[in-house]
Structures are given as C-alpha cells and as structure tokens.
Design an enzyme around this catalytic site. Structure first.
Site, PDB file in Angstrom:
ATOM      1  N   TYR A   1      21.917  27.066   9.999  1.00 34.08           N
ATOM      2  CA  TYR A   1      21.877  27.401   8.584  1.00 34.08           C
ATOM      3  C   TYR A   1      20.767  26.552   7.963  1.00 34.08           C
ATOM      4  CZ  TYR A   1      23.610  28.751   3.960  1.00 34.08           C
ATOM      5  OH  TYR A   1      23.726  29.285   2.694  1.00 34.08           O
TER       6      TYR A   1
ATOM      7  N   TYR B   1      33.104  30.515   4.387  1.00 41.00           N
ATOM      8  CA  TYR B   1      32.316  29.814   3.383  1.00 41.00           C
ATOM      9  C   TYR B   1      33.020  28.539   2.890  1.00 41.00           C
ATOM     10  CZ  TYR B   1      28.969  33.676   2.837  1.00 41.00           C
ATOM     11  OH  TYR B   1      27.983  34.616   3.041  1.00 41.00           O
TER      12      TYR B   1
END
Length: 406
Positions: A276, A368
């Site tokens: 990420y 998330y």
C-alpha cells in the site's frame, strides 16, 4: 521546443500522441517522432465504427479512422472493411445496449435501415472508453516496476480512467518527511535461515518460510535483508522488496463499489500480494485532508502507527494498484508492517499478504479497519486506513459484514 546553445529544450505535452497524429494529418505535416512519415501520412486504418445504415440495399458503416480527426469520418460499404474484430465489437455493443433496455435482438443488424441516434451515440462512447482504458493500461504497465502485468476492464458502465490519479511504485514524500533510509549494517549470512540475520538483530522472528510465505502472526513486524546484506537476490528474506509477482486486473464492480482489483492467477495462502503506497504526510495534514475526503465518502488514508502516530499514507492521488482494492469485512488480504533499508519505526512499509488460497478471477480485499500491529480483536481496532467522522455504509456483502466501513 526551442533550440539553445546546449541543444533542445523540451516541455511535456498535454495532448496524447493520437491527438498529435490527428493534427499532423489534418495539416499535412511530417513528424517522425510521433510516427507520421511521408509513407503513412495518408494511411487509413479503422479505429472504431460509429454508425450503421442501409444505402441502396448495401450495408454501410461510419468509420472513425485511426490518427485522423472525426471531421474525416466516412461512410464505407461493409465489403470495404477488413476489420472483423472491430465489426464483431460493434455488433456486441449494439446487442448489449438493447439488452440493457430489455429489448429483444438477435445481436445482428438484419432488417434495420439505420440506427437510432441514442444507440450510435452509446456505441461511440463505449468505443472511446475502450480506447482510453487501453491507453491507461499501457501507461500503468510502463510505470510499474514489478514483474506482474496490470490489466483494466469495464463491462459495467462508461466510466473511464481516473482523471487525477498518478501511479507510483514507492512512497512519495511530502515536505518535512524523509522516507528514503539507508541501512547502516547488513547481515553476513550465507544462509539466512541459520545465520544471524536481520530479524535476529532486530529482536524479532524470521518472517518467511523457505518458500517465501509469511509464517509470523499479524501484528509482528517483518525485517527483510537490506542493501548492505551479503546475501544475494534469491535470499528467502527478500520478498516485499521484489514487488508484486502476480498479474492483476483493475475492474469495474457491479454493485456500486467503483473500481476493484482481482487476481488473474492463483495465490497461495500467506503469500505477498502488494504494498500500500501513496504520499506520506504528517498526521496534522491527514486530519485536514480527512475532512475533505469525508464529504466525498472516500477512504484512502492509512495511518503509519506501528509505534507512534506521526505519519499517514494518502493514496488518493498518488498510489499503486492498491488504490483500487476494496474493503471487505471478511477480507482475503492482511496488513503487515515491513522494514528494509529505512528502519525508522515511524515509517514502516505496508505489505498485504493473502490470508487464504485465492482463486484466479477472485476479487482482492482488505479490511479498512485492519491494523498492522498489536491486538487485532474487535474491541481494540481503530480506523487505521481512514479517520472517518461520517459513517460510511459498507457494501462488501460478506456474511460477517459490520454494516459500516468505520
């Protein structure tokens, strides 16, 4: 372009190569650097088909010529067209348009004198979108640094490439943030499994098996061998630094979740899939941007809070393929903090590993609310990849869905 004593000065052009080719052909200009020569200045190649009609008992198609402006479109009899794949795509788009309106059609144009303007307009928009997505796909593959290919697909709507997203492979530092560290010392191992390797020096467990699969539980940090280590590139403790090994597809979801990512290859459990990445910003800047993102209902902020809470990764404008990975309350990817050359505990790299075997064609997701450290029980989870102030409904569809992203 302006000449100088030292040579030519160049500035980036905002127009695509195809647009420049169209301008050159329109003005009858030769420009070898964009592929327009005397030999092909007047060449004609079908780019896509815009419309259809029957004229004097003969099928005609309105042709958009590649490298020519739309003002040069011409009606051509079908027998003149040597582009079976483009003809097939035209019929397919026509059939799909009628299917969306729940109108029966055999998928061919028999008996139709001409197309309704709404149909031809839809076919042209789909053709333009297909070209734009193909160009974006080519751009992504030029910019990526890993070995796996990136594909793009949209069979759902007319959404094209994002207009304000820039692909990067590593963290992009913002003013006041230093993300590029330099290792001071490396291991002397000839066999990193048995030697006194980097994880041992850091006081943590060796993260990988000999097959380069993660063996430590979530919450434990990964210390990979660095640029000063004596071990070679095939060392089993060099995994994340080699980049994603899989071919992945950015695709348009059918249930309103925007873009998503699916794997085109089987992925074994505990395998590294992607990092990420994005802009590394301060927590204060993250608070400011978070308020803007809340109003848009988007989630791209990921706190780098391994030991402190000073920095955040923002993948909204700058990021890699992880920018398009959707949330799931039952994900198949897990977050781990990784340290390689930069050992600053405030700036770990964020790696995503598979939590189970993943089939080819399956969508990739992560939670998330997932953290890369500490206790991962439901009572202790904070909103790590976005500090949301407005509750956002979750559309993951899993049996364990919490109902909200935060």
């Amino acid at each position: 372009m302006a000449a100088s004593a030292r040579g030519a000065w160049c500035v980036p052009c905002l127009a695509s190569q195809e647009t420049l080719q169209e301008l050159c052909r329109k003005e009858k200009l030769i420009c070898k650097c964009i592929g327009i020569t005397r030999r092909n200045l007047n060449s004609y190649e079908v780019e896509y088909l815009c419309d259809y009609k029957i004229k004097k008992g003969t099928e005609h198609f309105l042709v958009k010529w590649k490298g020519w402006p739309e003002s040069c479109n011409t009606w051509e009899p079908k027998d003149n067209l040597k582009c079976p794949a483009i003809l097939k795509q035209f019929h397919t788009d026509h059939f799909k348009y009628l299917s969306q309106l729940h109108l029966s059609n055999s998928g061919i144009l028999n008996g139709i004198k001409s197309l309704d303007p709404a149909i031809s307009d839809s076919i042209v928009k789909k053709a333009r979108q297909r070209i734009a997505l193909r160009r974006w796909e080519e751009e992504l593959n030029r910019k990526k640094s890993h070995c796996g290919m990136i594909y793009v697909e949209n069979t759902v709507d007319l959404e094209g490439p994002p207009v304000d997203f820039f692909y990067i492979n590593d963290y992009k530092a913002t003013p006041g943030v230093i993300t590029l560290g330099e290792a001071i010392v490396g291991c002397e191992c000839t066999d990193c499994f048995t030697g006194k390797c980097c994880p041992t020096e850091a006081g943590v467990d060796f993260a990988y098996s000999e097959h380069k699969q993660i063996v430590i539980p979530p919450g434990r940090p990964i210390y990979e061998c660095n640029s000063r280590c004596k071990c070679g590139p095939d060392c089993p403790n060099r995994v994340v630094q080699k980049g994603p090994p899989y071919s992945l597809c950015i695709f348009r979801t059918h249930n309103g979740r925007g873009w998503g990512v699916q794997t085109l290859q089987k992925i074994k459990k505990n395998s590294f899939v992607m990092e990420y990445v994005g802009e590394v910003i301060t927590s204060e800047e993250a608070e400011r941007r978070g308020q803007q993102y809340d109003s848009k209902g988007i989630t791209y902020l990921f706190d780098l809070d391994y030991e402190s809470d000073e920095f955040t990764v923002d993948a909204a404008r700058y990021g890699n393929i992880s920018h398009f990975v959707n949330h799931s309350c039952d994900p198949n990817l897990q977050v781990f903090n990784v340290f390689i050359d930069n050992l600053d505990v405030r700036l770990p790299r964020i790696a995503l590993f598979s939590t189970r075997n993943i089939r080819a064609g399956e969508e990739l997701t992560f939670d998330y609310q997932m953290k890369g450290y500490g206790d991962l029980s439901s009572d202790s989870i904070d909103m790590s990849p976005a500090r949301k102030r407005v509750r956002t409904a979750c559309k993951c569809g899993s049996a364990t869905c919490r109902g909200f992203l935060n």
